[in-house]
Scaffold this active site. Structure first.
Site, PDB file in Angstrom:
ATOM      1  N   PHE A  70      -5.826   1.761  12.902  1.00  0.00           N
ATOM      2  CA  PHE A  70      -7.197   1.353  12.294  1.00  0.00           C
ATOM      3  C   PHE A  70      -7.531  -0.022  13.199  1.00  0.00           C
ATOM      4  CE2 PHE A  70      -5.931   3.839   8.600  1.00  0.00           C
ATOM      5  CZ  PHE A  70      -7.124   4.532   8.168  1.00  0.00           C
ATOM      6  N   ASP A 120       1.885  -6.475   5.889  1.00  0.00           N
ATOM      7  CA  ASP A 120       3.753  -6.855   6.819  1.00  0.00           C
ATOM      8  C   ASP A 120       3.881  -4.770   7.381  1.00  0.00           C
ATOM      9  OD1 ASP A 120       3.749  -9.019   6.968  1.00  0.00           O
ATOM     10  OD2 ASP A 120       4.032  -9.125   4.631  1.00  0.00           O
ATOM     11  N   LEU A 138       1.053  -1.538  -0.117  1.00  0.00           N
ATOM     12  CA  LEU A 138       0.161   0.107  -0.451  1.00  0.00           C
ATOM     13  C   LEU A 138       1.074   1.381  -0.078  1.00  0.00           C
ATOM     14  CD1 LEU A 138      -3.059   0.729   2.122  1.00  0.00           C
ATOM     15  CD2 LEU A 138      -1.824   2.271   1.834  1.00  0.00           C
ATOM     16  N   GLY A 166      -4.730  11.872   3.918  1.00  0.00           N
ATOM     17  CA  GLY A 166      -5.226  11.378   3.869  1.00  0.00           C
ATOM     18  C   GLY A 166      -6.026  10.056   2.816  1.00  0.00           C
ATOM     19  N   TYR A 181      -0.702   1.491  10.476  1.00  0.00           N
ATOM     20  CA  TYR A 181      -1.393   0.672  10.887  1.00  0.00           C
ATOM     21  C   TYR A 181      -2.535   0.411  12.107  1.00  0.00           C
ATOM     22  CZ  TYR A 181      -0.020  -0.912   6.238  1.00  0.00           C
ATOM     23  OH  TYR A 181      -0.104  -0.859   4.562  1.00  0.00           O
ATOM     24  N   GLY A 208      -3.556   7.462   2.459  1.00  0.00           N
ATOM     25  CA  GLY A 208      -3.261   6.398   3.080  1.00  0.00           C
ATOM     26  C   GLY A 208      -4.683   5.696   3.945  1.00  0.00           C
ATOM     27  N   GLY A 216      -0.309  13.609   3.143  1.00  0.00           N
ATOM     28  CA  GLY A 216      -0.434  14.661   4.343  1.00  0.00           C
ATOM     29  C   GLY A 216      -1.908  14.981   3.968  1.00  0.00           C
TER      30      GLY A 216
END
Length: 172
Positions: A142, A129, A91, A101, A139, A103, A99
């Site tokens: 989330f 990973d 990803l 958003g 990650y 991702g 900056g």
């Protein structure tokens, strides 16, 4: 910014994409199409009307050994040789949209596609990973948790992701 997320196609121009990490840029330019054609992964791209490709992620099937899971979780599962999972293999977002958003949007879209696939086949968890500590922290926001034996590999239970999506879709 008009943005769509769509499956990678031969017509997508990948040459201008740069996330700033040479290995991810090289994989995306040289290998992503081959992985898709060989059914190794499915690659999705975020395409901006003006900028072109501004992000991508790959999805693939994965199986977990029950011994890889935290004991408290593994104890609740049947003793199968393999537990089905989905892997968000790569990803990345283009440096031009850092900056903004992107991702977050890519990860949310990937999770949504995994949950959609989960209506047709069993998927116990979503794996990623983490490339480095910054990625791991991303990650974790989330809800992804590291595996006990491999801290760079992280997981999110699909049941947890599904519950979160349902909360987002339920009006107050």
């Amino acid at each position: 910014m008009g943005l769509t997320i769509q499956p990678l196609a031969r017509t997508h121009d990948r040459r201008a994409f740069s996330c700033g990490q040479d290995d991810l840029d090289a994989w995306f330019r040289r290998q992503a199409g081959q992985d898709t054609r060989r059914d190794v992964a499915r690659v999705f791209v975020a395409v901006d009307d003006d900028l072109g490709i501004v992000g991508f992620y790959s999805l693939g099937a994965f199986s977990l050994a029950i011994t890889d899971l935290p004991p408290a979780l593994a104890d609740k599962l049947p003793r199968y040789d393999a537990i089905p999972a989905a892997l968000i293999g790569r990803l990345a977002r283009d440096a031009r949209v850092r900056g903004q958003g992107m991702g977050d949007l890519l990860l949310a879209d990937a999770i949504g596609r995994v949950l959609e696939a989960g209506t047709r086949l069993g998927i116990f968890a979503i794996l990623v990973d983490a490339k480095d500590a910054r990625a791991a922290a991303f990650y974790q926001t989330f809800g992804f948790q590291p595996f006990p034996s491999r801290l760079d590999r992280m997981f999110l239970l699909t049941a947890t992701a599904r519950a979160a999506m349902e909360r987002l879709q339920t009006p107050p």
